[in-house]
Design a protein around this motif. Structure first.
Motif, short mmCIF file in Angstrom:
data_model
loop_
_atom_site.label_atom_id
_atom_site.label_comp_id
_atom_site.label_asym_id
_atom_site.label_seq_id
_atom_site.Cartn_x
_atom_site.Cartn_y
_atom_site.Cartn_z
N ALA A 508 48.16 -20.12 -39.28
CA ALA A 508 48.74 -21.54 -39.99
C ALA A 508 46.85 -22.31 -40.56
CB ALA A 508 48.60 -22.24 -38.70
N ASP A 509 46.91 -22.55 -41.13
CA ASP A 509 46.67 -23.33 -42.13
C ASP A 509 45.01 -24.53 -41.41
OD1 ASP A 509 47.34 -24.55 -45.34
OD2 ASP A 509 49.13 -24.39 -43.84
N ILE A 510 45.33 -25.32 -40.18
CA ILE A 510 44.83 -25.70 -39.09
C ILE A 510 45.14 -25.51 -37.87
CG2 ILE A 510 43.68 -27.38 -38.13
CD1 ILE A 510 44.00 -28.82 -39.86
N GLY A 511 43.79 -23.78 -36.97
CA GLY A 511 44.85 -23.41 -35.42
C GLY A 511 43.82 -24.48 -34.62
N LEU A 512 45.06 -24.66 -33.50
CA LEU A 512 43.84 -25.43 -32.74
C LEU A 512 44.25 -24.41 -31.03
CD1 LEU A 512 45.08 -29.24 -33.37
CD2 LEU A 512 42.62 -28.35 -33.60
N VAL A 513 43.61 -24.09 -30.49
CA VAL A 513 43.75 -22.32 -29.59
C VAL A 513 43.12 -23.51 -28.01
CG1 VAL A 513 43.28 -20.39 -28.52
CG2 VAL A 513 44.50 -20.98 -30.62
N GLY A 514 43.75 -23.67 -26.76
CA GLY A 514 43.06 -24.05 -25.67
C GLY A 514 42.05 -22.79 -25.38
N ARG A 515 40.82 -23.57 -25.10
CA ARG A 515 39.72 -22.49 -24.40
C ARG A 515 38.96 -22.82 -23.23
NH1 ARG A 515 36.31 -18.76 -24.43
NH2 ARG A 515 35.59 -17.94 -26.20
N SER A 516 39.05 -24.08 -22.92
CA SER A 516 38.57 -24.41 -21.83
C SER A 516 38.76 -25.93 -21.64
CB SER A 516 37.21 -24.42 -21.56
OG SER A 516 35.86 -25.21 -22.42
N ALA A 517 38.46 -26.34 -19.82
CA ALA A 517 38.67 -28.15 -19.60
C ALA A 517 37.51 -28.82 -19.25
CB ALA A 517 39.86 -28.02 -19.21
N ASP A 518 37.16 -29.92 -19.43
CA ASP A 518 35.81 -30.32 -18.90
C ASP A 518 36.27 -31.04 -17.59
OD1 ASP A 518 34.09 -33.14 -17.80
OD2 ASP A 518 32.98 -32.44 -20.17
N GLY A 519 34.89 -30.03 -16.81
CA GLY A 519 35.35 -30.15 -14.75
C GLY A 519 35.69 -31.06 -14.78
N LYS A 520 34.99 -32.77 -15.40
CA LYS A 520 34.65 -34.18 -14.63
C LYS A 520 36.26 -34.53 -15.09
CE LYS A 520 29.91 -33.76 -13.91
NZ LYS A 520 29.14 -35.07 -14.24
N THR A 521 36.15 -34.26 -16.42
CA THR A 521 37.27 -35.19 -17.35
C THR A 521 38.61 -35.08 -17.42
OG1 THR A 521 36.85 -35.01 -19.04
CG2 THR A 521 35.90 -36.61 -18.31
N GLY A 522 38.69 -33.36 -17.14
CA GLY A 522 39.53 -32.37 -18.15
C GLY A 522 40.38 -32.63 -19.04
N GLU A 523 39.56 -33.22 -20.22
CA GLU A 523 40.06 -33.20 -22.08
C GLU A 523 39.73 -31.71 -21.80
OE1 GLU A 523 38.35 -35.04 -25.78
OE2 GLU A 523 36.80 -34.84 -24.36
N GLY A 524 40.73 -31.65 -22.55
CA GLY A 524 40.89 -30.15 -23.37
C GLY A 524 39.87 -29.60 -24.83
N ARG A 525 38.82 -28.59 -24.34
CA ARG A 525 38.14 -27.78 -25.14
C ARG A 525 38.93 -26.78 -26.48
NH1 ARG A 525 34.22 -28.51 -21.53
NH2 ARG A 525 32.67 -29.91 -21.77
N TYR A 526 39.03 -27.20 -27.60
CA TYR A 526 39.93 -26.55 -28.67
C TYR A 526 39.31 -25.11 -29.70
CZ TYR A 526 43.46 -28.93 -26.50
OH TYR A 526 44.37 -29.44 -25.32
N THR A 527 39.58 -24.00 -29.90
CA THR A 527 38.29 -23.40 -30.06
C THR A 527 39.39 -23.54 -32.10
OG1 THR A 527 38.48 -21.63 -29.22
CG2 THR A 527 37.96 -20.90 -32.25
N LEU A 528 38.54 -24.44 -32.82
CA LEU A 528 39.34 -24.72 -34.54
C LEU A 528 38.72 -23.60 -35.30
CD1 LEU A 528 40.46 -27.22 -36.27
CD2 LEU A 528 37.87 -27.87 -36.04
#
Length: 592
Positions: A508-528
């Protein structure tokens, strides 16, 4: 002294001992005392089109209550080329309402998934899918999955109808020969029993293509035309790119070794686009397909599933050596297909120069070329449901009940309503508007070309959110593009909740791939990732890693600003990023 037994994964042992994918499936389905099946049975059920899952949103509260997981099953259809009748689509909606979670999901391989099917309803769900003349056989598992094909019913020259016919022929040819599916899921009308009509045989039925252990991993086939790569033909294990002369389909360039899945922690794992192998005429297609599958069957890695896709076999052998192995299997393949030995040339010729030149998602109203029309309707992330003012499921139920006879599902998780009369347009548009369903002219290009995998809460592999958060991400991207005057740009944004790449993020022009999640907030972190293209012919590259979801647009902003300032005439976002390169874009980021 005999050679030692080759190392095999646990899954390989289960397949070999399953007696043609039967195992203990029937017995475990009949056991009403449990709400799930054993691990070995989950591996076999995939071949029958279903995955055992659990609701991960409920894990913690159930654990606090002393309860186990909330098990259910995802059931996937096999629908070659995405062709579906009104009766079948309505049947899927009924099954979802009565036996699932009330929604259906159009997949990135032109199929339908049902979610939330509990074990007690699994047999009825798959049985009823067969009653509406669809199937789940081989929708999952280590076999050839749903055969993809351009879904557009454009009949001006007959090319796409011919592709659909070939897709159907391939799907029949590569279907496993075992009778296990019929025995387990399709009751004998005379007996009225839901159990196996006869006991399992002592030995599985001979299967000249798959053998006893089937393939080392899943295998995907897709067909496209050079001027319409709407199915991402280079993403498949085996891509077939049609070569035409005027209105005649003269043959196919055979592409091998595509695949989007990867394991970032393993250096020998990677996503890949297919390689151009050879050119064949339409009558040579089944033998070449068979020979390629046989090579993957016999030489694919059965000791390490992370290395079992055909892309790794080709990478390790080299394309020339892989081609030689395919040539060595041509006689066996021709025999399996019932054609004369030598019907395919040896050595195989080079590919035709024709390659992909265009992408078309087929959204909006189009003349079919036979006096009728089709409407390409965007469906966000493929999820068909009623949600507040958006009553998509109700609208589609009304359309298929009163106005639409058949449809096609797309590889972008959308739907084409087919064979419409011109005087139906106003009625259909009004019905959609009354139910809050938007058409392609009412959404941004950013949203039009974006899609996501299901991820949480049902996928057991998901690390982060995907389907549930992509609309929010796109909303932020839309706002940024509007500020920059880039709202009309066409580029792909694809998100997955893990590196397995179900939503094809790596080209894709822009790909967002799940990498980890914040242990406290649960917010996802992605490889861009950046630098792929809408055509689906170029891999993108890692731009930044571990990007919190809330910062995705912040990280993209400098790239978008410099794209606007320094692009060449007509240059797309992906082309610009690829030309400038990641290192230069990272430097621009530091200067901003």
């Amino acid at each position: 002294m005999s050679d030692p037994e080759p190392k095999k994964t646990k899954v390989e042992v289960i397949k070999e001992a399953s007696c043609g994918l039967r195992g203990s499936i029937a017995d475990e389905l009949a056991d009403a005392a449990t709400d799930h099946v054993a691990d070995a049975t989950t591996k076999l059920l995939k071949f029958h089109g279903t995955y055992q899952q659990d609701d991960r949103d409920l894990r913690t509260p159930r654990r606090k209550e002393g309860l186990g997981k909330a098990y259910s099953f995802m059931v996937r259809n096999r629908i070659p080329g995405g062709k579906i009748t009104a009766t079948q689509f309505l049947g899927e909606l009924d099954i979802a309402d009565e036996l699932g979670n009330g929604t259906i999901r159009i997949t990135t391989r032109q199929s339908i998934q049902l979610h939330g099917v509990v074990k007690a309803n699994l047999w009825s769900t798959i049985h009823r899918i067969n009653e509406i003349k669809l199937s789940t056989q081989s929708a999952c598992g280590d076999v050839t999955r749903n055969v993809c094909c351009c879904p557009a019913p454009l009949r001006q020259n007959g090319l796409r109808d011919r592709l659909q016919e070939i897709a159907d022929e391939i799907a029949v040819h590569v279907r496993p020969k075992t009778q296990a599916y019929h025995e387990i899921w399709i009751k004998d009308p005379q007996s009225g029993e839901r159990q196996q009509v006869v006991g399992p045989p002592d030995e599985p039925e001979p299967d000249p293509i798959y053998g006893k252990a089937y393939l080392p991993r899943k295998f995907k086939i897709g067909l496209a035309l050079s001027d319409d790569n709407c199915i991402d033909v280079y993403d498949n294990d085996l891509g077939l790119l049609g070569v035409t002369s005027g209105d005649e389909l003269v043959g196919f360039n055979v592409l091998v070794g595509g695949g989007m899945g990867t394991t970032p922690s393993k250096k020998n794992c990677f996503p890949a686009l297919a390689h151009r192998l050879t050119f064949v005429t339409p009558d040579q297609l089944l033998p070449i397909i068979t020979a390629i599958i046989l090579v993957q069957r016999d030489f694919g890695n059965r000791a390490d599933r992370s290395q079992a896709r055909m892309k790794y076999l080709i990478h390790n052998l080299g394309l020339a050596a892989f081609k030689a192995k395919v040539e060595s299997y041509l006689s066996e393949a021709e025999s399996i297909c019932g054609v004369a030995d030598g019907s395919l040339p040896r050595p195989l010729p080079a590919p035709n120069p024709v390659d992909v030149t265009r992408h078309d998602d087929h959204m909006g109203w189009h003349a079919q070329g036979d006096g009728k029309f089709f409407l390409g309707l965007p469906i966000e992330n493929g999820r068909v449901k009623d949600d507040g003012p958006l009553r998509l499921k109700t609208a589609l139920r009304k359309l298929f009940t009163d106005h639409v006879s058949n449809a096609r599902l797309t590889a972008q998780q959308n739907i084409l309503l087919c064979d419409l009369e011109e005087d139906q347009r106003d009625t259909i548009q009004q019905l959609l508007a009354e139910h809050g369903v938007v058409t392609v002219d009412q959404i941004s290009n950013a949203r039009r070309f974006a899609f996501a995998c299901p991820a949480l809460p049902t996928c057991g592999l998901a690390i982060t959110e995907s389907e549930r958060v992509l609309p929010t991400v796109i909303g932020a991207v839309e706002a940024e593009l509007s500020l920059l005057g880039l709202a009309d740009e066409q580029f792909t944004i694809r998100m997955t909740g893990c590196p397995n790449g179900c939503a094809r993020p790596y080209n894709a022009d822009i790909g967002l791939v799940g990498r980890s999640a914040d242990g406290k907030t649960g917010e996802g972190r992605y490889t861009l990732f950046i630098g792929g293209n809408l055509l689906g012919t170029r891999m993108n590259k890692v731009f930044k890693d571990q990007v919190p979801m809330s910062r995705i647009v912040d990280e993209l902003r400098p790239v978008l600003v410099h794209f606007k300032q320094h692009r060449t005439a007509g240059e797309s976002l992906g082309d610009y990023c690829n030309r400038v390169g990641v290192e230069a874009l990272l430097q621009l980021d530091q200067e901003t």
